[in-house]
Design a protein around this motif. Structure first.
Motif, PDB file in Angstrom:
ATOM      1  N   ALA A 219       0.813  -1.214   0.000  1.00 43.55           N
ATOM      2  CA  ALA A 219       0.000   0.000   0.000  1.00 43.55           C
ATOM      3  C   ALA A 219       0.852   1.273   0.000  1.00 43.55           C
ATOM      4  N   ASP A 220       2.171   1.127   0.011  1.00 46.86           N
ATOM      5  CA  ASP A 220       3.074   2.276   0.020  1.00 46.86           C
ATOM      6  C   ASP A 220       2.858   3.112  -1.241  1.00 46.86           C
TER       7      ASP A 220
ATOM      8  N   LEU B 258      -4.274  -7.975  -3.590  1.00 49.22           N
ATOM      9  CA  LEU B 258      -3.658  -7.469  -2.372  1.00 49.22           C
ATOM     10  C   LEU B 258      -4.482  -6.377  -1.703  1.00 49.22           C
ATOM     11  N   CYS B 259      -5.668  -6.107  -2.223  1.00 48.97           N
ATOM     12  CA  CYS B 259      -6.502  -5.036  -1.679  1.00 48.97           C
ATOM     13  C   CYS B 259      -7.740  -5.620  -1.013  1.00 48.97           C
TER      14      CYS B 259
ATOM     15  N   HIS C 151      -3.428  -0.166  -6.051  1.00 50.96           N
ATOM     16  CA  HIS C 151      -2.343   0.195  -6.960  1.00 50.96           C
ATOM     17  C   HIS C 151      -1.389  -0.932  -7.328  1.00 50.96           C
ATOM     18  N   VAL C 152      -1.429  -2.062  -6.613  1.00 47.24           N
ATOM     19  CA  VAL C 152      -0.461  -3.129  -6.852  1.00 47.24           C
ATOM     20  C   VAL C 152      -1.173  -4.465  -6.947  1.00 47.24           C
TER      21      VAL C 152
ATOM     22  N   TYR D 149       0.794  -0.886 -10.545  1.00 47.68           N
ATOM     23  CA  TYR D 149       2.019  -1.666 -10.555  1.00 47.68           C
ATOM     24  C   TYR D 149       1.680  -3.145 -10.552  1.00 47.68           C
ATOM     25  N   VAL D 150       2.476  -3.877 -11.302  1.00 50.16           N
ATOM     26  CA  VAL D 150       2.323  -5.327 -11.398  1.00 50.16           C
ATOM     27  C   VAL D 150       3.661  -5.947 -11.056  1.00 50.16           C
TER      28      VAL D 150
END
Length: 161
Positions: free
Chosen positions: A29-30, A60-61, A71-72, A108-109
């Motif tokens: 989450a950064d 991951l969310c 975002h990732v 981002y992946v």
């Protein structure tokens, strides 16, 4: 006495160098994450989603997180199933994973292609798919069908369904 100190120093030097090369883990989450050659992420896996063709995503969310705020994502292509193993076991667990973050449509992946990435090991080399599939280098977009899905899947319909 001098020889034992030199011996000890020469024995510890490779360990110090290897430790210096290993990135510290950042939370997924950064908001300061950047695409890089080598990244270590810490995250909680809320879901594991498999899309047609065998590509798997580690979501991951949390279910409460909007798509815009997620975002990732971690992606493992179907062709890497044997090297990666069973990802269903990751559901509901906290993980650390190492790999290169790639930018894709404002997100981002991290590509997962080796099980050892969960233990601090590096990903297996894979050529840049944009170069192999004729993607315009100017656009910076990857047209891989495996990535034409919503990265945060909870409650969402996938684009290719």
């Amino acid at each position: 006495m001098r020889y034992s100190a030199l011996f000890l120093l020469s024995a510890l030097m490779p360990i110090a160098i290897a430790h210096a090369r290993t990135p510290s883990c950042s939370p997924a989450a950064d908001t300061t994450l950047r695409a890089s050659e080598d990244t270590c992420l810490q995250a909680h896996v809320f879901d594991v989603v498999t899309v047609p063709g065998g590509t798997r995503f580690l979501d991951l969310c949390s279910p409460d997180t909007s798509d815009d705020a997620c975002h990732v994502s971690i992606v493992s292509y179907g062709k890497d199933r044997k090297q990666v193993g069973d990802l269903e076991a990751m559901r509901g667990k906290d993980i650390s994973i190492r790999g290169a973050l790639q930018s894709y449509n404002g997100r981002y992946v991290l590509i997962l292609n080796e099980e050892r990435q969960f233990r601090g090991g590096t990903a297996r080399f894979a050529p840049d798919q944009r170069l192999l599939r004729g993607t315009s280098a100017e656009s910076g977009e990857d047209h891989s069908p495996e990535l034409r899905v919503n990265f945060h899947h909870r409650g969402k319909k996938l684009e290719n369904e």
